[in-house]
Motif scaffolding. Structure first.
Motif, short mmCIF file in Angstrom:
data_model
loop_
_atom_site.label_atom_id
_atom_site.label_comp_id
_atom_site.label_asym_id
_atom_site.label_seq_id
_atom_site.Cartn_x
_atom_site.Cartn_y
_atom_site.Cartn_z
N ASN A 242 0.82 -1.21 0.00
CA ASN A 242 0.00 0.00 0.00
C ASN A 242 0.86 1.26 0.00
O ASN A 242 0.50 2.28 -0.60
CB ASN A 242 -0.94 0.01 1.21
N PHE A 243 2.00 1.19 0.70
CA PHE A 243 2.93 2.33 0.72
C PHE A 243 3.41 2.62 -0.70
O PHE A 243 3.37 3.77 -1.16
CB PHE A 243 4.13 2.03 1.62
N PHE A 244 3.88 1.60 -1.40
CA PHE A 244 4.41 1.81 -2.75
C PHE A 244 3.32 2.26 -3.72
O PHE A 244 3.57 3.10 -4.58
CB PHE A 244 5.08 0.53 -3.26
N VAL A 245 2.13 1.70 -3.56
CA VAL A 245 1.02 2.10 -4.43
C VAL A 245 0.68 3.57 -4.22
O VAL A 245 0.52 4.34 -5.17
CB VAL A 245 -0.22 1.23 -4.17
N LYS A 246 0.60 3.99 -2.96
CA LYS A 246 0.17 5.34 -2.63
C LYS A 246 1.22 6.39 -2.94
O LYS A 246 0.91 7.45 -3.50
CB LYS A 246 -0.21 5.41 -1.14
N GLU A 252 -1.88 3.80 -8.26
CA GLU A 252 -2.14 2.81 -9.31
C GLU A 252 -1.45 1.49 -8.95
O GLU A 252 -0.24 1.34 -9.12
CB GLU A 252 -1.61 3.33 -10.66
N PRO A 253 -2.21 0.51 -8.48
CA PRO A 253 -1.62 -0.74 -7.99
C PRO A 253 -0.97 -1.60 -9.07
O PRO A 253 -0.16 -2.47 -8.76
CB PRO A 253 -2.82 -1.48 -7.37
N ASP A 254 -1.31 -1.39 -10.35
CA ASP A 254 -0.75 -2.22 -11.41
C ASP A 254 0.55 -1.67 -11.99
O ASP A 254 1.10 -2.24 -12.93
CB ASP A 254 -1.78 -2.37 -12.55
N GLN A 255 1.04 -0.57 -11.43
CA GLN A 255 2.30 -0.01 -11.92
C GLN A 255 3.45 -1.00 -11.71
O GLN A 255 3.57 -1.62 -10.65
CB GLN A 255 2.62 1.30 -11.19
#
Length: 540
Positions: A242-246, A252-255
């Motif tokens: 969640n940290f990396f996504v945010k 964007e979770p699919d990055q």
């Protein structure tokens, strides 16, 4: 995606791609992206940790020029003055054995919170000091809090920063040192110039304000995220993702940047656990890890043994030795010096990642050596002429300014270099060693420097000229180049004793084994799902 496809994709990632290869293209500056803006604001809780150290050195320089402080503490000099200055260092050395435990078990963020609280208490007591013992006790508290916060700050900034911002963000930690120095110089000068000049408040106010920046850090830390690498090491994989996504992928979770970092970090930490990297004995037995330990000890010692400690804590003695004895003039000079150092450090920290680490170190050391040689010659001639030649005094002042700018070159790269050479399970210990080594040498400096300066004046500068040459030799022969490597892959430059991120993924795939636990397995699958194999193969 089945297991075979998963293996194929991870092998392509391990063999050909780095985090920088899969970073999203951004057409605007970072502060136009909410996630990066919030992240870099939160990184201030680590970046500002060095403000306290910078403030302390400049404040002690400034209040020594205040007659009210000198009278209140009966004009301390020599060993007594060294003890007062060293209060901060003593507190640091008391705390050093415990900071690794705090950083690794309580977390980077909580450690910074605890450290800031102790600093605020110490600053308050320092401002209320009634005698030598109370002043010393408060300074020891400042050292304790500063050690806890600073030891956690390096790993926190390094592990949270956006990949292309990592070197600059970590370099800004040392750039924040002259910010504290400037603020302290300004505050002590204002107290001297105001109607507080003859009052004890001329040094009490600067003492209390030493807790101002830690108060800002504390407010930010209470709402900031924890290091994602610490979260993964503690099994909190989803929070890390969640940290990396945010903050790295703008929600964007699919990055690919999310998937790549999660796969590398999880594989690396799992490999480090398998290799028992938390066992200190292993560090001593392994050549590559011994090399890392040497650098962890040497870099902070080097930064203390460049001659900069004379300017940081005993500037008034240097100025007295060249005939500049007026207190107000010394305070103005201190302000000018800190402004110059602040500007130079911010500029250099902003561009430090454009140059090789070894080049930065060697450039800083060689330019400092040149300045010190000229400084020494001018000081010797000035003394021979009984300090009557104002031109020579101006020349010494110029060399001090130039030296301070050159010193910044080495200072800003020290923390980034040490943090990136340390594997995850060694990073908190590396930060602890950084504090220990720097403060042990600082303790030596603060006791020896005032005695040597009073005894042999300008001749003492010759020691630092020779020492700078010695430091250049060590850097040239023992410092490997690390620029351009992902944080998990810096291990490659030290040999094969520690498996890097891509190598860790590749090793697991080649062995045909799954070392992840259930949560980690699911996260690894998520790191490659919906990723076209052909696209990854083409990039590889």
């Amino acid at each position: 995606m089945n297991v075979t496809e998963e293996k194929d994709v991870l092998e392509n990632v391990a063999d050909g791609l780095t985090v920088k290869d899969v970073m999203p293209k951004r057409e605007k500056l970072w502060f136009f992206y909410p996630g990066l803006l919030k992240l870099n604001i939160f990184l201030l809780i680590g970046i500002l940790c060095q403000v306290v150290s910078g403030y302390d050195g400049s404040m002690m320089n400034g209040i020594q020029a205040l007659e009210s402080w000198q009278n209140y503490f009966d004009h301390p000099a020599g060993g007594r003055l060294g003890t007062m200055v060293n209060g901060n260092t003593i507190g640091t050395l008391i705390t050093v054995p415990f900071v690794t435990f705090m950083c690794d078990y309580l977390g980077r963020r909580l450690s910074i919170i605890i450290g800031c609280c102790v600093i605020i208490i110490g600053a308050t007591l320092q401002g209320a000091a009634q005698n030598f013992s109370m002043f010393m006790g408060s300074r020891i508290l400042l050292g304790i809090g500063g050690c806890i916060a600073s030891a956690a700050a390096g790993p926190y900034v390094t592990e949270c920063a956006y990949p292309t911002h990592r070197a600059q963000a970590t370099a800004m930690m040392l750039a924040s040192w002259p910010l504290g120095s400037f603020v302290a110089a300004l505050v002590t000068w204002a107290a001297y110039y105001s109607n507080l000049q003859t009052s004890t408040w001329s040094w009490r106010v600067p003492s209390i304000l030493q807790g101002f920046f830690p108060l800002i850090q504390l407010a930010l830390a209470l709402i900031a995220p924890e290091s994602p690498r610490w979260l993964i090491a503690k099994g909190k994989v989803e929070k890390a993702r969640n940290f990396f996504v945010k903050y790295h992928a703008e929600g964007e979770p699919d990055q690919l940047i999310v998937k790549m970092q999660m796969a590398e970090i999880m594989a690396t930490i799992e490999e480090e656990k398998t290799q028992h990297m938390s066992n200190v004995i292993k560090w001593i037995k392994s050549p590559g890890l011994r090399h890392r330990l040497f650098i962890c000890f040497f870099v902070p010692a080097m930064l203390q043994l460049e001659g900069n400690a004379l300017i940081s804590y005993y500037l008034h003695i240097i100025l007295n030795n060249i005939g500049i004895t007026d207190s107000l003039t010394q305070l103005k000079f201190n302000i000018g010096l800190t402004v110059w150092a602040l500007v130079a450090s911010v500029v250099i920290a902003s561009v430090v990642d454009r140059f090789n680490r070894r080049t930065v170190f060697m450039s800083g050391l060689s330019s400092m050596c040149f300045c010190y040689v000229i400084w020494t010659i001018l000081s010797a001639i000035n003394q021979q002429r009984n300090f009557e030649d104002k031109g020579l005094a101006a020349g010494v002042v110029t060399m001090i300014y130039l030296y301070n700018g050159c010193n910044v070159i080495c200072a800003v790269i020290g923390t980034p270099y040490v943090m990136e050479i340390c594997p995850y399970f060694m990073r908190a210990t590396g930060s602890m060693i950084y504090q220990l080594s720097g403060n042990v040498v600082g303790l030596f400096n603060n006791y020896v420097n005032p005695i040597a300066m009073e005894a042999i004046t300008w001749k003492y500068y010759i020691v630092w000229c020779c020492n700078l040459v010695f430091l250049m030799v060590i850097v040239y022969f023992f410092f490997p180049e690390t620029r351009g490597h992902d944080l998990e892959d810096v291990a490659e430059v030290f040999g094969s004793d520690v498996v890097g991120g891509r190598a860790a993924v590749r090793k697991q795939m080649m062995d045909g084994e799954k070392h992840f636990d259930n949560n980690m397995h699911l996260e690894t699958a998520a790191a490659v799902e919906q990723t076209p194999t052909d696209a990854l193969t083409e990039k590889a």
